[in-house]
Design an enzyme around this catalytic site. Structure first.
Site, mmCIF file in Angstrom:
data_model
loop_
_atom_site.group_PDB
_atom_site.id
_atom_site.type_symbol
_atom_site.label_atom_id
_atom_site.label_comp_id
_atom_site.label_asym_id
_atom_site.label_seq_id
_atom_site.Cartn_x
_atom_site.Cartn_y
_atom_site.Cartn_z
ATOM 1 N N GLU A 1 0.850 -1.188 0.000
ATOM 2 C CA GLU A 1 0.000 0.000 0.000
ATOM 3 C C GLU A 1 0.885 1.237 0.000
ATOM 4 O O GLU A 1 1.740 1.401 0.876
ATOM 5 C CB GLU A 1 -0.930 0.044 1.211
ATOM 6 C CG GLU A 1 -1.846 1.272 1.162
ATOM 7 C CD GLU A 1 -2.727 1.464 2.393
ATOM 8 O OE1 GLU A 1 -3.601 2.344 2.344
ATOM 9 O OE2 GLU A 1 -2.530 0.739 3.383
ATOM 10 N N ASP B 1 -2.622 12.144 -1.717
ATOM 11 C CA ASP B 1 -2.747 13.595 -1.635
ATOM 12 C C ASP B 1 -3.215 14.126 -2.992
ATOM 13 O O ASP B 1 -2.565 13.903 -4.009
ATOM 14 C CB ASP B 1 -1.403 14.214 -1.270
ATOM 15 C CG ASP B 1 -1.527 15.663 -0.822
ATOM 16 O OD1 ASP B 1 -2.358 16.395 -1.395
ATOM 17 O OD2 ASP B 1 -0.792 16.071 0.099
ATOM 18 N N ASN C 1 10.150 7.167 -0.592
ATOM 19 C CA ASN C 1 9.405 7.703 -1.710
ATOM 20 C C ASN C 1 8.904 6.543 -2.572
ATOM 21 O O ASN C 1 9.692 5.743 -3.080
ATOM 22 C CB ASN C 1 10.325 8.630 -2.512
ATOM 23 C CG ASN C 1 9.658 9.231 -3.724
ATOM 24 O OD1 ASN C 1 8.461 9.515 -3.729
ATOM 25 N ND2 ASN C 1 10.439 9.440 -4.773
#
Length: 244
Positions: free
Chosen positions: A74, A149, A126
């Site tokens: 995830e 986001d 990242n």
């Protein structure tokens, strides 16, 4: 004769989909990092940035989890509500939480420890670099990206994670037939996701019509409830990795 100094290596040549902010570390979070991180957090070699992955530092999932099992990752696991629930519900499957925010990772570790989960690991990195460098090709059975986001201001949309450039990274990490599952409560981002993935050579739609049905393996999180409260529709998408 003096040698010309080498050009400095760039910090990063692409915008990332997050901004790391420092905050007060609670006593529980500090305990999670000192006591639980050695078990739950995968130690990775870094490149130039604190959340980067050094190219070539690929992990061996069988060694990390100590078995051969399906593997689900995830991206943007947040405080871990979805992935901790999934790992507890599916002990025969291994899970990897990919997150850059230390408070969220700490909360995930605390909840995983409370549930005595042995099939969950975390990586502080990242996400595109995890897919590109850390995970072996065709190692994931599923990749989840729930409520990333939205970077909804026009000047910030370049930071969005799901773009045409993201598709080959996801395709690289997924097994043939593996699933990419996404959800967002921002309509324009949902459209961007679809426009980025529909033409991607490595994927085919796993749904009919405009949107996929809600993935029943995704529990309702605070992000989803917040979006629903303000009247935003939740959009799910699902794509299947085509055979190589």
């Amino acid at each position: 004769m003096s040698e010309t100094p080498a050009e400095p290596r760039p910090y990063r040549d692409k915008p990332v989909s997050f901004v790391r902010r420092s905050g007060r570390v609670t006593e529980a979070q500090d305990r999670a990092w000192s006591e639980l991180a050695p078990h739950y957090v995968i130690d990775v070699q870094r490149d130039a940035a604190a959340t980067s992955i050094l190219p070539g530092s690929t992990l061996d999932p069988n060694a990390v989890w100590g078995r051969t099992a399906p593997l689900i990752a995830e991206i943007g696991s947040g405080q871990g509500h979805a992935i901790v629930h999934a790992a507890g519900s599916r002990p025969d499957t291994d899970f990897l939480a990919i997150e850059v925010f230390r408070a969220g990772l700490a909360r995930t570790m605390l909840d995983a420890d409370r549930a005595e989960l042995g099939n969950l690991r975390l990586v502080e990195a990242n996400a595109p670099e995890v897919l590109q460098h850390l995970l072996p090709e065709a190692s994931l059975d599923e990749l989840w990206i729930f409520f990333p986001d939205p970077w909804h201001k026009n000047k910030h949309t370049k930071r969005r994670l799901i773009t045409p450039e993201f598709a080959p990274l996801a395709a690289h990490a997924l097994k043939d037939g593996g699933m990419l599952r996404l959800a967002t409560d921002w309509e324009d981002y949902a459209v961007q996701m679809r426009e980025s993935l529909d033409p991607a050579p490595g994927f085919t739609r796993a749904f009919e019509g405009e949107w996929a049905p809600r993935f029943d393996g995704r529990i309702e999180t605070a992000f989803e409830r917040k979006g629903a409260r303000v009247g935003r529709d939740i959009r799910d998408l699902s794509y299947r990795r085509v055979p190589r």
